[in-house]
Design a protein around this motif. Structure first.
Motif, short mmCIF file in Angstrom:
data_model
loop_
_atom_site.label_atom_id
_atom_site.label_comp_id
_atom_site.label_asym_id
_atom_site.label_seq_id
_atom_site.Cartn_x
_atom_site.Cartn_y
_atom_site.Cartn_z
N THR A 22 3.80 -6.37 -2.31
CA THR A 22 2.98 -5.57 -1.42
C THR A 22 2.58 -4.28 -2.11
OG1 THR A 22 4.07 -6.45 0.56
CG2 THR A 22 2.89 -4.36 0.80
N THR A 24 1.21 -0.58 -1.43
CA THR A 24 1.01 0.42 -0.39
C THR A 24 0.56 1.72 -1.05
OG1 THR A 24 3.31 1.19 -0.50
CG2 THR A 24 2.81 -0.58 1.06
N ASN A 185 -3.31 5.94 5.04
CA ASN A 185 -2.38 4.90 4.61
C ASN A 185 -3.05 3.53 4.54
OD1 ASN A 185 0.05 6.64 4.63
ND2 ASN A 185 -0.30 6.67 6.84
N SER A 187 -2.12 -0.86 3.19
CA SER A 187 -1.16 -1.84 2.70
C SER A 187 -1.88 -3.14 2.41
CB SER A 187 -0.06 -2.07 3.75
OG SER A 187 0.86 -3.06 3.32
N GLU A 189 -0.85 -6.98 1.32
CA GLU A 189 0.35 -7.80 1.26
C GLU A 189 0.12 -9.13 0.54
OE1 GLU A 189 1.51 -8.22 5.33
OE2 GLU A 189 2.25 -6.16 5.47
N SER A 222 7.67 -3.71 -2.96
CA SER A 222 6.52 -2.85 -2.73
C SER A 222 6.27 -1.95 -3.92
CB SER A 222 6.74 -2.00 -1.47
OG SER A 222 5.64 -1.15 -1.23
N GLU A 224 3.65 1.34 -5.14
CA GLU A 224 2.74 2.36 -4.61
C GLU A 224 1.56 2.58 -5.54
OE1 GLU A 224 4.74 5.95 -3.64
OE2 GLU A 224 6.01 5.05 -2.10
#
Length: 236
Positions: A22, A24, A185, A187, A189, A222, A224
């Motif tokens: 993921t 993010t 924000n 995300s 996935e 995850s 970033e």
């Protein structure tokens, strides 16, 4: 022998999920804030009747911490099987505003354009790779379904009746894209293992101002990928 097939399928699915990750991130703005521009809807009383308070243009959405909403984020050049999603994406016209203001869709996927207003709209796309469309939706025409055949970077759709109405849309050949919320924000996935370029587009900065990050997905979990759009100061 036949009884083993379900187990083998489960193993394949499990392995696929293990090597997917993921992405993010949060998208920030640095620089002098542009002035908020109100929308004047007096030309069509029906539009104005929807709103008790002032309505502002959605081309620049920033929170108290200078995080940017309505930013399109996506991965560049992803190997994908190009299967077309069965779910329908909706672009609605409510109170003489497009909802959502920024959106992504896969090529071949159905886009349902709705007119939830009791007034005339005219939907006009300004695409390059895909065939552009320009059609009227009187108040008695509530729905129209279209689709796009080719991937395309963000372009806008506008209403020729109400010039303040504009929505941005991007077409992809994979499902790895997202739009930031009001706090910047996002995300993405189920990204397969690999090396990727992450791109971020904000309409005020146009295509020339697209930001890019290089990332690596090596295992589940995850990672970033943050961005900062910087407004350069004009030389005095």
């Amino acid at each position: 022998m036949k009884k083993r097939y379900p187990m083998m399928t489960s193993i394949v699915i499990l392995i696929s999920s293990v090597i997917a990750g993921t992405i993010t991130g949060q998208i920030n703005y640095q620089g002098k804030l542009p002035k908020k521009k109100s929308i004047k809807m007096e030309a069509d009383p029906i539009c104005g009747s929807y709103h008790e308070d002032d309505i502002f243009r959605e081309s620049f959405i920033v929170d108290e911490n200078n995080n940017l909403g309505n930013v399109m984020v996506w991965l560049e050049r992803v190997n994908y099987d190009n299967s077309i999603p069965k779910d329908t994406i909706v672009l609605d016209q409510v109170g003489c505003m497009y909802k959502p203001h920024v959106m992504g869709i896969m090529k071949g996927q159905a886009l349902l354009i709705k007119n939830s207003d009791p007034t005339l709209h005219n939907i006009h796309s300004y695409s390059n790779n895909n065939h552009s469309f320009n059609f009227a939706m009187p108040k008695v025409v509530k729905e129209k379904i279209i689709s796009f055949d080719q991937p395309e970077d963000p372009f806008y759709i506008k209403c020729d009746v109400h010039p303040w109405m504009k929505s941005w849309i991007a077409v992809f050949d994979h499902p790895f894209f997202a739009v930031t919320d009001k706090h910047g924000n996002y995300s993405i996935e189920n990204v397969p293992k690999g090396e990727y370029t992450v791109l971020a587009f904000q309409e005020k900065f146009k295509m020339a101002g697209i930001l890019k990050n290089q990332i690596s997905i090596s295992e589940s979990g995850s990672i970033e990928s943050d961005f900062t759009f910087i407004r350069k100061q004009k030389k005095k």
